[in-house]
Design an enzyme around this catalytic site. Sequence first.
Site, PDB file in Angstrom:
ATOM      1  CG  HIS A  12      -0.167  -0.008   2.704  1.00  0.00           C
ATOM      2  ND1 HIS A  12      -0.831  -0.732   3.627  1.00  0.00           N
ATOM      3  CD2 HIS A  12       0.722   0.716   3.088  1.00  0.00           C
ATOM      4  CE1 HIS A  12      -0.162  -0.299   4.517  1.00  0.00           C
ATOM      5  NE2 HIS A  12       0.895   0.421   4.427  1.00  0.00           N
ATOM      6  CG  HIS A  59       0.442   5.113   7.026  1.00  0.00           C
ATOM      7  ND1 HIS A  59      -0.296   4.322   6.357  1.00  0.00           N
ATOM      8  CD2 HIS A  59       1.570   4.333   6.986  1.00  0.00           C
ATOM      9  CE1 HIS A  59      -0.076   3.290   5.724  1.00  0.00           C
ATOM     10  NE2 HIS A  59       0.988   3.041   6.009  1.00  0.00           N
ATOM     11  CG  HIS A 193       8.688  -0.674   4.023  1.00  0.00           C
ATOM     12  ND1 HIS A 193       7.839  -1.862   4.153  1.00  0.00           N
ATOM     13  CD2 HIS A 193       7.798   0.420   4.506  1.00  0.00           C
ATOM     14  CE1 HIS A 193       6.665  -1.418   4.684  1.00  0.00           C
ATOM     15  NE2 HIS A 193       6.691  -0.063   5.137  1.00  0.00           N
ATOM     16  CD  GLU A 240       3.295  -1.576   6.591  1.00  0.00           C
ATOM     17  OE1 GLU A 240       2.775  -0.680   7.135  1.00  0.00           O
ATOM     18  OE2 GLU A 240       3.641  -1.527   5.196  1.00  0.00           O
TER      19      GLU A 240
END
Length: 427
Positions: A12, A59, A193, A240
């Site tokens: 995402h 976020h 990441h 996540e």
Amino acid sequence: MANIIGAIASSHTPTIGFALDANKQQDAAWAPIFKAYEPVQQWLAEKKPDVMLVIYNDHVTSFFFDHYSAFSLGIGDSYHAADEGGGARKLPPIAGHTGLARHIGQSLMADEFDMSFFQDKGLDHGCFSPLSILWPHEQQWPGKIVPLQIGVLQFPVPSARRCFKLGQGLRRAIESYPEDLNVVLVATGGLSHQVHGERAGFNNTPWDHQFLDLFENDPDTLLNMTHADFARLGGWESAEVVMWMAMRGAMSAKLNCVHREYYLPSMTGIAVALYENAASTDTALNAAANEAHRAHIAHQTKGVEELPGTYPFTLETSVRAYRVNKYLHQLVDPAFRDQFRAAPEATYDAAGLTPQERDLINRRDWHGMIQYGVIFFLLEKLGAVVGVSNLHIYAAMRGQSLEDFQQTRNAPGALYSVGSSAAWDKK
């Protein structure tokens, strides 16, 4: 009953939304992203699902650390793209499927998942970045969504195993929903990441491919991994991917992988994968189980309808009467209280209240507001503002005078309120 016809796993990263909005489809660096999603777009166009249940994380856009929940289910009737600092993306709002959302919320709570519920919040790139590339949306979206936000930014956060169990609960909830719906699960996040600290820019492509293999064929190995394991192999923010395990738990033990692609253009390993259950659900065999699960969902409130003068504040009520409850909640703000006292009609206009809602408030129809769907604890705030004690409200709801109601109390002369005023309106 509702039927899970497939599941999509997608990164995402805002990279996806940026490339789409900037018309980068033909640029060499960005074209692989769009190419990877084409088979999934075609599959969705053929299957025409009614609802997408989108598992994502916010976020620090619409959810902040003043109240941060592990599992937050959207129950609203519409969702818009959130402004993340540079202006909201030009996307049309998408409808929420309130019926399915309520059923899922009731089911998960019955299964002892401590859910929170939201509406009237913007959805950031965690949801709309993949959604905007999966579904066409020039004028409107072709279906509805149920958003499920998992808090994975402020530790401690749910483990991979807990998310997997949540997915199993999602499957029970969806398949026991009595309306015929075709549902697609969308799990978002990852892959490798890290976006903070001296390790920013870390990626591990071999691990990303191994993760995808394990996710499909050996999820138990992933369930035994800690957040530290995921961080070591994929970077801190890659943890996540536990959200993917919620989708995996809702699918059958064996999957058919219809499509899978991976690309690393910048900071995040972008993966998209499409799965179908290896074995279809036998609706006839599952009918008894679904009926039993619906009874399980309703167990805690069974019989409450037999209680006279009792109006439970349910998820359905919360959505239906959201506008007027939101309006009254503003009375906790001193500036709004002053506006309300000075020019109530102007505040009604600003909130878009209906004539019925305005009339209920103007007449201080406490009983009518309860029946309409206003929760009592906002009535007592209104009472505190207009100088009406809680005892006045209780008496009005019972159809009694204040004096008659006070005689039913052990302290018949007591008047009180959540406000500081002692000058009660006797009307």
